[in-house]
Scaffold this active site. Structure first.
Site, PDB file in Angstrom:
ATOM      1  CB  SER A 106     -16.484  88.427 -12.864  1.00 59.29           C
ATOM      2  OG  SER A 106     -17.646  87.691 -13.073  1.00 59.29           O
ATOM      3  CG  HIS A 127     -20.740  91.614 -13.247  1.00 59.13           C
ATOM      4  ND1 HIS A 127     -20.752  91.730 -11.880  1.00 59.13           N
ATOM      5  CD2 HIS A 127     -20.259  90.387 -13.521  1.00 59.13           C
ATOM      6  CE1 HIS A 127     -20.284  90.611 -11.349  1.00 59.13           C
ATOM      7  NE2 HIS A 127     -19.981  89.783 -12.317  1.00 59.13           N
ATOM      8  CD  GLU A 139     -21.384  95.067  -9.823  1.00 58.03           C
ATOM      9  OE1 GLU A 139     -20.634  95.830  -9.205  1.00 58.03           O
ATOM     10  OE2 GLU A 139     -21.171  93.841  -9.925  1.00 58.03           O
ATOM     11  CG  ASN A 177     -17.092  89.711  -8.246  1.00 64.98           C
ATOM     12  OD1 ASN A 177     -17.464  88.948  -7.354  1.00 64.98           O
ATOM     13  ND2 ASN A 177     -17.456  89.560  -9.500  1.00 64.98           N
TER      14      ASN A 177
HETATM   15  N1  LIG Z   1     -20.095  82.218 -12.658  1.00 59.32           N
HETATM   16  C1  LIG Z   1     -20.308  83.374 -12.046  1.00 59.32           C
HETATM   17  O1  LIG Z   1     -20.549  83.450 -10.838  1.00 59.32           O
HETATM   18  C2  LIG Z   1     -20.319  84.643 -12.848  1.00 59.32           C
HETATM   19  C3  LIG Z   1     -21.007  85.749 -12.375  1.00 59.32           C
HETATM   20  C4  LIG Z   1     -21.020  86.913 -13.123  1.00 59.32           C
HETATM   21  C5  LIG Z   1     -20.301  86.963 -14.308  1.00 59.32           C
HETATM   22  N2  LIG Z   1     -19.618  85.879 -14.734  1.00 59.32           N
HETATM   23  C6  LIG Z   1     -18.885  85.975 -16.005  1.00 59.32           C
HETATM   24  O2  LIG Z   1     -19.617  85.278 -16.978  1.00 59.32           O
HETATM   25  C7  LIG Z   1     -18.711  84.708 -17.934  1.00 59.32           C
HETATM   26  C8  LIG Z   1     -18.982  83.225 -18.029  1.00 59.32           C
HETATM   27  O3  LIG Z   1     -18.790  82.608 -16.782  1.00 59.32           O
HETATM   28  P1  LIG Z   1     -19.347  81.134 -16.482  1.00 59.32           P
HETATM   29  O4  LIG Z   1     -19.012  80.851 -15.090  1.00 59.32           O
HETATM   30  O5  LIG Z   1     -20.748  81.014 -16.950  1.00 59.32           O
HETATM   31  O6  LIG Z   1     -18.401  80.295 -17.476  1.00 59.32           O
HETATM   32  P2  LIG Z   1     -18.574  78.782 -17.971  1.00 59.32           P
HETATM   33  O7  LIG Z   1     -17.193  78.339 -18.351  1.00 59.32           O
HETATM   34  O8  LIG Z   1     -19.380  78.000 -17.022  1.00 59.32           O
HETATM   35  O9  LIG Z   1     -19.453  78.919 -19.286  1.00 59.32           O
HETATM   36  C9  LIG Z   1     -18.952  79.485 -20.446  1.00 59.32           C
HETATM   37  C10 LIG Z   1     -19.693  78.897 -21.647  1.00 59.32           C
HETATM   38  O10 LIG Z   1     -19.177  79.549 -22.810  1.00 59.32           O
HETATM   39  C11 LIG Z   1     -19.021  78.574 -23.823  1.00 59.32           C
HETATM   40  N3  LIG Z   1     -18.006  79.072 -24.754  1.00 59.32           N
HETATM   41  C12 LIG Z   1     -16.673  79.056 -24.586  1.00 59.32           C
HETATM   42  N4  LIG Z   1     -16.077  79.661 -25.651  1.00 59.32           N
HETATM   43  C13 LIG Z   1     -17.059  80.057 -26.469  1.00 59.32           C
HETATM   44  C14 LIG Z   1     -17.087  80.752 -27.704  1.00 59.32           C
HETATM   45  N5  LIG Z   1     -15.963  81.170 -28.307  1.00 59.32           N
HETATM   46  N6  LIG Z   1     -18.272  81.009 -28.262  1.00 59.32           N
HETATM   47  C15 LIG Z   1     -19.431  80.601 -27.670  1.00 59.32           C
HETATM   48  N7  LIG Z   1     -19.463  79.953 -26.509  1.00 59.32           N
HETATM   49  C16 LIG Z   1     -18.294  79.681 -25.898  1.00 59.32           C
HETATM   50  C17 LIG Z   1     -18.634  77.313 -23.109  1.00 59.32           C
HETATM   51  O11 LIG Z   1     -18.942  76.164 -23.887  1.00 59.32           O
HETATM   52  C18 LIG Z   1     -19.499  77.393 -21.842  1.00 59.32           C
HETATM   53  O12 LIG Z   1     -20.749  76.775 -22.021  1.00 59.32           O
HETATM   54  C19 LIG Z   1     -17.318  85.065 -17.472  1.00 59.32           C
HETATM   55  O13 LIG Z   1     -16.887  86.239 -18.131  1.00 59.32           O
HETATM   56  C20 LIG Z   1     -17.510  85.338 -15.994  1.00 59.32           C
HETATM   57  O14 LIG Z   1     -16.542  86.214 -15.488  1.00 59.32           O
HETATM   58  C21 LIG Z   1     -19.637  84.717 -14.049  1.00 59.32           C
END
Ligand SMILES: NC(=O)c1ccc[n+]([C@@H]2O[C@H](COP(=O)([O-])OP(=O)(O)OC[C@H]3O[C@@H](n4cnc5c(N)ncnc54)[C@H](O)[C@@H]3O)[C@@H](O)[C@H]2O)c1
Lengths: 277, 209
Positions: A106, A127, A139, A177
């Site tokens: 993000s 994204h 995006e 964002n």
């Molecule tokens: N939550 C949102 O609203 C949102 C929206 C768009 C983009 N994003 C992006 O998506 C990404 C994830 O966000 P999230 O909120 O889902 O995070 P989160 O922490 O909820 O989930 C991340 C997952 O990745 C796993 N993980 C961690 N390290 C790992 C590795 N080395 N290999 C494999 N799996 C691994 C964790 O166990 C977890 O299940 C981020 O880059 C965030 O910026 C999030």
């Protein structure tokens, strides 16, 4: 977030390897995916046959080697450049050279993530929006070294997923964002300053602008903890004062008022199911 | 008993008909509404609502508590530039305004079919405080080449369910009008996020030629 993206790809007919280092996270995602698809069937959006086929195309794993046959990898681990570099460096060894890598980040620069992937020319930003399984927008951002061929292939893949790609530059927060985080902070500051209550601000923005959700309804879905992380990342990168985390968010986190997931944020809630489930 | 509606001069809130509103009160709308406030306030009705433009309610009734002005509230029906007015009434009160007067005014506007949001007497009330810095940021980032106006609009519509993107909205309702409101708020709040963006400045300069 990754679970939602996996649903999108499986529903579009792709075989998906869902990789997570945590077995617990995989199991939780599997359960939520089942609930979501079940609800889609109940709403007449998906046939029971397609539900079963979608589920069968989702293959969970905690072993990175299982990603060796993937043609496209979408990284969605937590928002940390070093962790992303670590993972992508390993994936570069596991996947064939023609595999395209994408990041769902993000706030981190696509060019910076790509720099640690071993294949900066075959790397793009993709994204997705939360909840990915319901939102069509993606995006797409090229890094400075992304090749035209990779860009075109990634764009076509995004369309094949049934999503709607839009092109944005690789700058902090992309489009969504970049505008949303400061707008939410401005709304929080109005509450801090006693200009209006969260409820009145939601009412006003919906009625004036025709928005389907008020800023606080959306903030409660995002979560106060995530808003703080987003603010810290965006403010750190842009130094723009509207992106700075308002003190009220820190107090809400300390008080456990995280939003819908904790039952209380700017509003009160009584369930915490996956959105749309 | 219907609310008395007195329109003096041009009203941004009620350019056409005013729907009947139930209750005991007076709605003063139009550019000269403020001139008749004190007379209306002495009539002893439940509330007097005076239409506001970009100014604060305090501009008309002062900042000090007073039993006569305690029944006076401010209101503005939100309207973007040349667009039709929205259904939103921003209802403004002072911290010393009689709570019953606020409730009566709210009930009257709601009875007339409006959506009412209450707020304190601050420049820009709710909506202008939130949309003007956002519009300025959109216009600045368009200049920076973040994305095309169409892609920016598409992103915000698809990602947030907005009915219209900000670029199309500003083009439709008037960039010069955005300049006018944003410049007033920049002066009132001393905050450069309200400084009208270059595109709005040019639209305003051309409109005032
Ligand atoms: N939550 C949102 O609203 C949102 C929206 C768009 C983009 N994003 C992006 O998506 C990404 C994830 O966000 P999230 O909120 O889902 O995070 P989160 O922490 O909820 O989930 C991340 C997952 O990745 C796993 N993980 C961690 N390290 C790992 C590795 N080395 N290999 C494999 N799996 C691994 C964790 O166990 C977890 O299940 C981020 O880059 C965030 O910026 C999030």
């Amino acid at each position: 977030m990754g679970a939602g993206i996996a649903i999108v790809a499986a529903r579009a007919g792709f075989t998906v390897r869902v990789f997570d280092t945590s077995r617990e996270a995989l199991d939780r995602a599997h359960g939520q995916t089942g609930d979501f698809l079940e609800k889609s069937v109940a709403r007449g959006k998906l046939s029971p046959i397609d539900r079963d086929a979608t589920l069968a195309r989702l293959i969970g794993s905690t072993r990175i080697a299982d990603l060796a046959d993937c043609e496209f990898v979408i990284e969605a681990i937590y928002e940390n450049l070093t962790a992303k570099h670590d993972l992508l460096g390993q994936l570069d060894q596991v996947c064939p050279p023609e595999t395209i890598f994408a990041s769902n980040t993000s706030t981190i620069s696509i060019t910076e993530i790509a720099a640690g992937s071993g294949r900066a020319d075959r790397f793009v930003g993709m994204h997705f929006c939360l909840p990915a399984q319901l939102m069509r927008l993606v995006e797409m951002s090229p890094g400075l070294n992304t090749s035209d061929e990779t860009w075109r292939a990634a764009w076509a893949f995004c369309e094949a997923l049934g999503q709607k790609p839009v092109a944005t530059s690789d700058t902090p927060g992309f489009v969504l964002n970049y505008f949303l985080i400061p707008y939410h902070n401005d709304a929080i500051r109005l509450v801090e300053q006693g200009v209006a209550s969260a409820a009145d601000i939601d009412i006003a923005m919906k009625a004036a602008m025709g928005y389907s959700m008020g800023p606080f309804e959306l903030l409660d879905l995002v979560g106060a903890d995530t808003q703080k992380l987003l603010c810290d990342a965006m403010f750190g990168l842009t130094n723009e004062k509207r992106a700075a985390c308002p003190p009220l968010i820190r107090r809400m986190i300390a008080a456990g008022h995280l939003g819908k997931k904790s039952g209380r944020g700017f509003h009160h809630y009584d369930d915490s199911k996956m959105f749309g489930a | 008993m219907p609310v008395n509606v007195i329109i003096t001069g041009r009203s941004r809130s009620f350019p056409k008909d005013v729907p009947p509103m139930p209750g005991s009160g007076t709605v003063l709308a139009g550019t000269a509404a403020a001139d008749v406030i004190s007379g209306a306030a002495k009539a002893g009705l439940d509330f007097v609502a005076v239409e506001l433009n970009n100014e604060c309610l305090g501009h008309h009734i002062g900042l000090d508590a007073d039993p006569i002005t305690a029944r006076i509230v401010g209101f503005a029906r939100f309207r973007l530039g040349t667009a039709d007015p929205s259904n939103l009434i921003e209802l403004v009160s002072m911290d010393w305004t009689d709570e019953d007067a606020v409730a009566a005014a709210k009930a009257a506007f709601e009875g007339g079919g409006f959506v009412v949001a209450c707020c304190a007497d601050r420049p820009g009330r709710i909506v202008n405080r939130l949309i003007r810095p956002y519009f300025n940021a959109v216009l600045r980032r368009l200049d920076d080449g973040l994305a095309s106006a169409a892609d920016m609009d598409k992103t915000l519509m698809l990602g947030l369910g907005y009915p219209e993107g900000p670029n199309a909205l500003l083009a439709r309702t008037g960039l010069a009008d955005h300049h006018e409101v944003s410049a007033v708020l920049e002066g009132a709040l001393g905050d450069n996020d309200f400084t009208p963006a270059r595109r709005a400045q040019i639209a305003w300069q051309r409109a005032s030629k």
